[in-house]
Write an enzyme that holds these catalytic residues in place. Structure first.
Site, PDB file in Angstrom:
ATOM      1  N   GLU A   1       0.820  -1.201   0.000  1.00 48.38           N
ATOM      2  CA  GLU A   1       0.000   0.000   0.000  1.00 48.38           C
ATOM      3  C   GLU A   1       0.862   1.263   0.000  1.00 48.38           C
ATOM      4  O   GLU A   1       0.833   2.067   0.941  1.00 48.38           O
ATOM      5  CB  GLU A   1      -0.968  -0.038   1.174  1.00 48.38           C
ATOM      6  CG  GLU A   1      -1.951  -1.202   1.042  1.00 48.38           C
ATOM      7  CD  GLU A   1      -2.869  -1.361   2.237  1.00 48.38           C
ATOM      8  OE1 GLU A   1      -2.592  -0.762   3.303  1.00 48.38           O
ATOM      9  OE2 GLU A   1      -3.868  -2.081   2.119  1.00 48.38           O
TER      10      GLU A   1
ATOM     11  N   ASN B   1       2.658   2.570   7.365  1.00 41.59           N
ATOM     12  CA  ASN B   1       1.579   1.620   7.150  1.00 41.59           C
ATOM     13  C   ASN B   1       1.362   0.826   8.426  1.00 41.59           C
ATOM     14  O   ASN B   1       2.229   0.796   9.301  1.00 41.59           O
ATOM     15  CB  ASN B   1       1.906   0.686   5.976  1.00 41.59           C
ATOM     16  CG  ASN B   1       0.684  -0.028   5.447  1.00 41.59           C
ATOM     17  OD1 ASN B   1       0.292  -1.062   5.953  1.00 41.59           O
ATOM     18  ND2 ASN B   1       0.075   0.535   4.415  1.00 41.59           N
TER      19      ASN B   1
ATOM     20  N   HIS C   1     -18.214  -9.499   6.130  1.00 40.67           N
ATOM     21  CA  HIS C   1     -16.883  -8.924   6.365  1.00 40.67           C
ATOM     22  C   HIS C   1     -16.178  -9.728   7.446  1.00 40.67           C
ATOM     23  O   HIS C   1     -16.715  -9.925   8.539  1.00 40.67           O
ATOM     24  CB  HIS C   1     -16.985  -7.460   6.794  1.00 40.67           C
ATOM     25  CG  HIS C   1     -15.643  -6.826   7.015  1.00 40.67           C
ATOM     26  ND1 HIS C   1     -15.269  -6.260   8.216  1.00 40.67           N
ATOM     27  CD2 HIS C   1     -14.580  -6.685   6.187  1.00 40.67           C
ATOM     28  CE1 HIS C   1     -14.035  -5.796   8.114  1.00 40.67           C
ATOM     29  NE2 HIS C   1     -13.598  -6.039   6.896  1.00 40.67           N
ATOM     30  N   HIS C   2     -14.969 -10.211   7.121  1.00 36.93           N
ATOM     31  CA  HIS C   2     -14.128 -10.940   8.068  1.00 36.93           C
ATOM     32  C   HIS C   2     -12.781 -10.230   8.174  1.00 36.93           C
ATOM     33  O   HIS C   2     -11.874 -10.484   7.373  1.00 36.93           O
ATOM     34  CB  HIS C   2     -13.884 -12.383   7.611  1.00 36.93           C
ATOM     35  CG  HIS C   2     -15.083 -13.259   7.663  1.00 36.93           C
ATOM     36  ND1 HIS C   2     -15.163 -14.459   6.990  1.00 36.93           N
ATOM     37  CD2 HIS C   2     -16.264 -13.130   8.319  1.00 36.93           C
ATOM     38  CE1 HIS C   2     -16.337 -15.016   7.226  1.00 36.93           C
ATOM     39  NE2 HIS C   2     -17.027 -14.226   8.031  1.00 36.93           N
ATOM     40  N   GLU C   3     -12.646  -9.328   9.119  1.00 29.14           N
ATOM     41  CA  GLU C   3     -11.323  -8.787   9.418  1.00 29.14           C
ATOM     42  C   GLU C   3     -10.646  -9.742  10.383  1.00 29.14           C
ATOM     43  O   GLU C   3     -11.168 -10.032  11.459  1.00 29.14           O
ATOM     44  CB  GLU C   3     -11.424  -7.387  10.030  1.00 29.14           C
ATOM     45  CG  GLU C   3     -10.101  -6.811  10.495  1.00 29.14           C
ATOM     46  CD  GLU C   3      -9.031  -6.810   9.406  1.00 29.14           C
ATOM     47  OE1 GLU C   3      -7.998  -7.499   9.580  1.00 29.14           O
ATOM     48  OE2 GLU C   3      -9.234  -6.143   8.376  1.00 29.14           O
TER      49      GLU C   3
ATOM     50  N   HIS D   1      -8.481  -8.395   1.230  1.00 26.35           N
ATOM     51  CA  HIS D   1      -7.734  -7.152   1.422  1.00 26.35           C
ATOM     52  C   HIS D   1      -6.486  -7.411   2.263  1.00 26.35           C
ATOM     53  O   HIS D   1      -6.492  -8.256   3.152  1.00 26.35           O
ATOM     54  CB  HIS D   1      -8.610  -6.093   2.093  1.00 26.35           C
ATOM     55  CG  HIS D   1      -9.564  -5.438   1.158  1.00 26.35           C
ATOM     56  ND1 HIS D   1      -9.731  -4.064   1.085  1.00 26.35           N
ATOM     57  CD2 HIS D   1     -10.392  -5.953   0.222  1.00 26.35           C
ATOM     58  CE1 HIS D   1     -10.637  -3.771   0.161  1.00 26.35           C
ATOM     59  NE2 HIS D   1     -11.056  -4.914  -0.373  1.00 26.35           N
ATOM     60  N   GLU D   2      -5.429  -6.682   1.932  1.00 28.70           N
ATOM     61  CA  GLU D   2      -4.114  -6.824   2.570  1.00 28.70           C
ATOM     62  C   GLU D   2      -3.467  -8.185   2.321  1.00 28.70           C
ATOM     63  O   GLU D   2      -2.432  -8.492   2.911  1.00 28.70           O
ATOM     64  CB  GLU D   2      -4.164  -6.566   4.092  1.00 28.70           C
ATOM     65  CG  GLU D   2      -4.485  -5.154   4.493  1.00 28.70           C
ATOM     66  CD  GLU D   2      -5.991  -4.922   4.608  1.00 28.70           C
ATOM     67  OE1 GLU D   2      -6.437  -3.791   4.380  1.00 28.70           O
ATOM     68  OE2 GLU D   2      -6.714  -5.884   4.943  1.00 28.70           O
TER      69      GLU D   2
ATOM     70  N   GLU E   1      -7.642  -6.401  -2.749  1.00 33.83           N
ATOM     71  CA  GLU E   1      -7.143  -5.026  -2.616  1.00 33.83           C
ATOM     72  C   GLU E   1      -5.676  -5.052  -3.019  1.00 33.83           C
ATOM     73  O   GLU E   1      -5.328  -4.745  -4.132  1.00 33.83           O
ATOM     74  CB  GLU E   1      -7.331  -4.533  -1.191  1.00 33.83           C
ATOM     75  CG  GLU E   1      -6.880  -3.097  -0.992  1.00 33.83           C
ATOM     76  CD  GLU E   1      -6.815  -2.726   0.463  1.00 33.83           C
ATOM     77  OE1 GLU E   1      -7.180  -1.596   0.797  1.00 33.83           O
ATOM     78  OE2 GLU E   1      -6.393  -3.563   1.280  1.00 33.83           O
TER      79      GLU E   1
ATOM     80  N   GLU F   1      -9.144   4.116   0.117  1.00 33.05           N
ATOM     81  CA  GLU F   1      -9.134   4.472   1.533  1.00 33.05           C
ATOM     82  C   GLU F   1      -8.020   5.446   1.873  1.00 33.05           C
ATOM     83  O   GLU F   1      -8.171   6.292   2.774  1.00 33.05           O
ATOM     84  CB  GLU F   1      -9.018   3.212   2.388  1.00 33.05           C
ATOM     85  CG  GLU F   1      -7.744   2.436   2.196  1.00 33.05           C
ATOM     86  CD  GLU F   1      -7.735   1.110   2.962  1.00 33.05           C
ATOM     87  OE1 GLU F   1      -8.723   0.846   3.665  1.00 33.05           O
ATOM     88  OE2 GLU F   1      -6.744   0.369   2.841  1.00 33.05           O
TER      89      GLU F   1
END
Length: 703
Positions: free
Chosen positions: A172, A194, A414-416, A484-485, A503, A509
């Site tokens: 990122e 980051n 959503h699963h963070e 993502h990430e 992502e 963002e």
């Protein structure tokens, strides 16, 4: 004596032919030469239309605790050639059919003393070269540990490069444009903060790496089919302009644990004298295996809105309460907590998004922060962070499910994970079953923060295998993944088309975290998108973030017309209208393009392109005769002249043009746009001006 001499000459000719091999692309424009140096070191070089792309470069491996590494003392045992040509149909994509045409050379090497065998397989396409290492089953090489892969890419000059710092934990970053020789001096400024990062070298960069030579050649270096292996970075010897592979290490510093038989990922080199060919290349997908999912009928492109941007900007929060200094799932009693009044994922607010999605024809609604545990989720090196099934008191799962179904809207999970990958794997079956039970067909996963187990990195072999495990497990439950990430994509979506988004780069963002460069989106198609689609989350209409959150002075470096164009230029079968409904309601005439634009395509035409400067794309919507055009512009105002000769002859269309106004500018007047309509045919030509950080978007609908 004469007969003996003839025989000796014949033997020398055979040895020479075995130690030097030539491979040409089907169209003859690329030529790859493989040879062994005097000490048995394997090398290759590549030319395009007679111009050097890769000068002589070494190949091989350094093994851990082994003096006889696989770098030299090789002889050629066997060579095999092959030609392959097929057409296959992707489940979703920029085009409805993809041609996979290459010539192949497989060189089997045997190392003196150890008798170990290593095969290098080259595939030369009309758009570039892919090669990988293969270790056949053998007695003298069974289990082994990679200390480093020594694959070189020797550049033929001091090219202009579009690069981000080599980093084991994040991609990122904003892209830096510089000469290769300037990477070292630019590195300090290129490394920006980051949530998790670990740069490794003052000249280390990430793939996909885009370059342009002084004589107008475009070169892209990347990898394909990253399976059970560490992610490859590139480290530059800036005295000799030679890149060498640099694999991501694990907690022990090791680069890979292999067991023969084994094939590495492909190393890829795409090149052309036309930048559009880089964007058109499907070589990365072609180097992956066909789909392993037999029934793909449940995999469908998605256009969605969500409870997300309001948290990113700081207008709302993911957490439900401010009462607790720490959370222990199963012990913390949320029923006794005081709501903080800023929690975005509450039933009433989510219903507003569902209403908005239903009114405007969207497919799904994403909700972040719905599940318990967000109060202390980040930066605590915490193993048991979330259970992925328990909602906050103000989020009624059953009520939301019923309401969404009554409106014809899917909910997106959503699963963070907070990068606690063991915890996610521990809960994965229950979480996916919960999704099945409640009709969730897709999930956005996240890996923010340092990886647990401690010492592992986002891109090493062990964690790459975790991402793959999650993807394959999701396929068993007929769930689509938007990670993502996670590791940057390498064409895996051909094999597992339920990977409908990633992502894995600096997305929208960051516009709320201080901003990205105005030309960032003119570089991403040449870099990040080479391996697969990106969930860039475009469509922001309010550029002044302080109007969302008075404590956030960030400013979006784009115009509204630029944001519209991203739905065409940033290809993805998963597209989010990322702004909040209130902001779209202020600009409903511009919002119409987001409503109309497709997310799956039959044809794509790259009309013009230059990394860092501009990209203009036309795409034909799947199963229709309607086209959509997008242009994103760089730092300077620019006039574009495009021909609509891609339209069907004899047909008339209505073109609705969403363009920057004359006084538009990403910084001073980003919301200035104009909308015009006209009848067009395949003989029509359009002249449009894009502002700095601007662009245009066009709907072309058959009459």
């Amino acid at each position: 004596m004469k007969k003996i001499l003839i025989n000796i000459c014949a033997c020398l000719m055979v040895i020479s032919s075995l130690s030097a091999q030539e491979l040409k692309s089907p169209d003859g424009n690329f030529v790859m030469d493989f040879s062994l140096q005097k000490d048995g070191t394997p090398t290759y070089k590549l030319t395009y239309k007679g111009q050097a792309i890769i000068k002589e470069s070494k190949l091989g491996f350094e093994l851990k605790n082994d003096e006889k590494s696989l770098v030299n003392n090789f002889s050629i045992q066997d060579t095999q050639t092959n030609t392959f040509n097929e057409t296959w149909k992707p489940v979703w994509g920029e085009v409805s059919e993809i041609t996979n045409h290459y010539n192949e050379l497989a060189v089997t090497l045997k190392q003196a003393e150890t008798a170990r065998k290593m095969r290098i397989r080259f595939r030369l396409f009309n758009d570039g070269l892919g090669f990988r290492y293969e270790f056949p089953q053998q007695e003298n090489l069974v289990y082994f540990v990679i200390k480093e892969e020594h694959t070189q890419f020797a550049m033929a000059g001091d090219h202009t490069a579009f690069w981000i710092p080599g980093d084991y934990d994040t991609q990122e970053y904003d892209y830096t444009e510089s000469k290769l020789s300037e990477i070292r001096e630019e590195m300090e400024d290129a490394i920006t903060p980051n949530a998790s990062q670990q740069p490794f070298s003052p000249t280390g960069v990430q793939t996909a790496l885009m370059m342009k030579t002084d004589n107008g050649l475009y070169i892209n270096l990347h990898e394909a089919a990253l399976i059970n292996y560490s992610t490859m970075h590139l480290n530059l010897d800036d005295k000799n302009m030679v890149f060498e592979s640099w694999l991501t290490p694990d907690a022990n510093g090791d680069k890979g644990y292999l067991q023969a038989p084994f094939n590495t990922p492909w190393r890829t080199i795409i090149a052309s004298d036309d930048a559009r060919d880089i964007l058109n290349s499907k070589m990365t997908y072609n180097l992956n295996e066909p789909s392993k999912i037999d029934d793909t009928s449940w995999i469908k492109p998605v256009k969605y809105v969500g409870v997300w941007w309001e948290m990113i900007t700081g207008k709302s929060s993911w957490a439900y309460t401010n009462d607790f200094p720490s959370i222990k799932l199963g012990e913390t009693d949320y029923s006794k907590a005081t709501p903080n009044g800023t929690h975005g994922a509450n039933t009433e607010n989510v219903k507003k998004y569902i209403d908005f999605a239903a009114k405007h024809g969207f497919d799904a609604v994403l909700v972040e922060g719905w599940n318990v545990g967000w109060e202390d989720w980040f930066g605590k090196s915490k193993d048991y962070v979330f259970d992925f099934v328990t909602p906050y008191p103000d989020f009624d799962v059953e009520e939301i499910d019923a309401y969404a179904k009554s409106k014809g809207i899917k909910m997106m999970m959503h699963h963070e994970t907070s990068s606690s990958v063991r915890n996610y794997e521990r809960h994965m079956d229950a979480a996916y079953k919960f999704m099945n039970d409640h009709g969730y067909t897709s999930v956005k996963t996240g890996y923010v923060g340092d990886i647990l187990p401690r010492g592992e990195n986002h891109y090493n072999q062990w964690i790459v295998n975790h991402y793959q495990y999650a993807l394959e497990k999701a396929a068993n439950y007929k769930i689509m993944i938007n990670a993502h990430e996670a590791v940057r994509p390498t064409g895996i979506a051909r094999t597992y088309p339920n990977l409908i988004g990633n992502e894995s780069a600096r997305g929208t963002e960051y516009q709320a975290f201080g901003g990205s460069k105005p030309n960032h989106v003119t570089v991403l198609p040449f870099t990040r998108l080479i391996g697969g689609p990106m969930d860039y989350t475009p469509g922001i209409f309010e550029m002044d973030i302080s109007k969302m959150n008075p404590n956030n002075n960030s400013h979006l470096n784009a115009t509204i017309a630029n944001q519209l164009a991203l739905y065409v230029t940033m290809y993805s079968p998963l597209q989010m209208a990322a702004d909040i409904p209130e902001n779209y309601n202020r600009f409903l005439d511009a919002f119409q393009f987001i409503k109309d634009v497709a997310v799956d395509w039959d044809e794509s035409e790259y009309l013009e392109a230059a990394p860092g400067k501009y990209v203009t794309v036309a795409r034909k919507a799947k199963g229709t005769n309607n086209w959509f055009v997008g242009n994103v512009n760089g730092l300077e105002s620019r006039t574009t002249k495009i021909s609509l000769d891609f339209l069907e002859e004899g047909k008339k269309y209505e073109a609705i043009i969403y363009a920057d106004a004359k006084d538009a500018h990403y910084k001073t007047n980003p919301q200035a746009y104009k909308i015009t309509k006209q009848t067009v045919t395949n003989t029509s030509k359009l002249t449009l001006t894009s502002a700095p950080g601007g662009g245009f978007a066009i709907s072309i609908i058959e009459k």
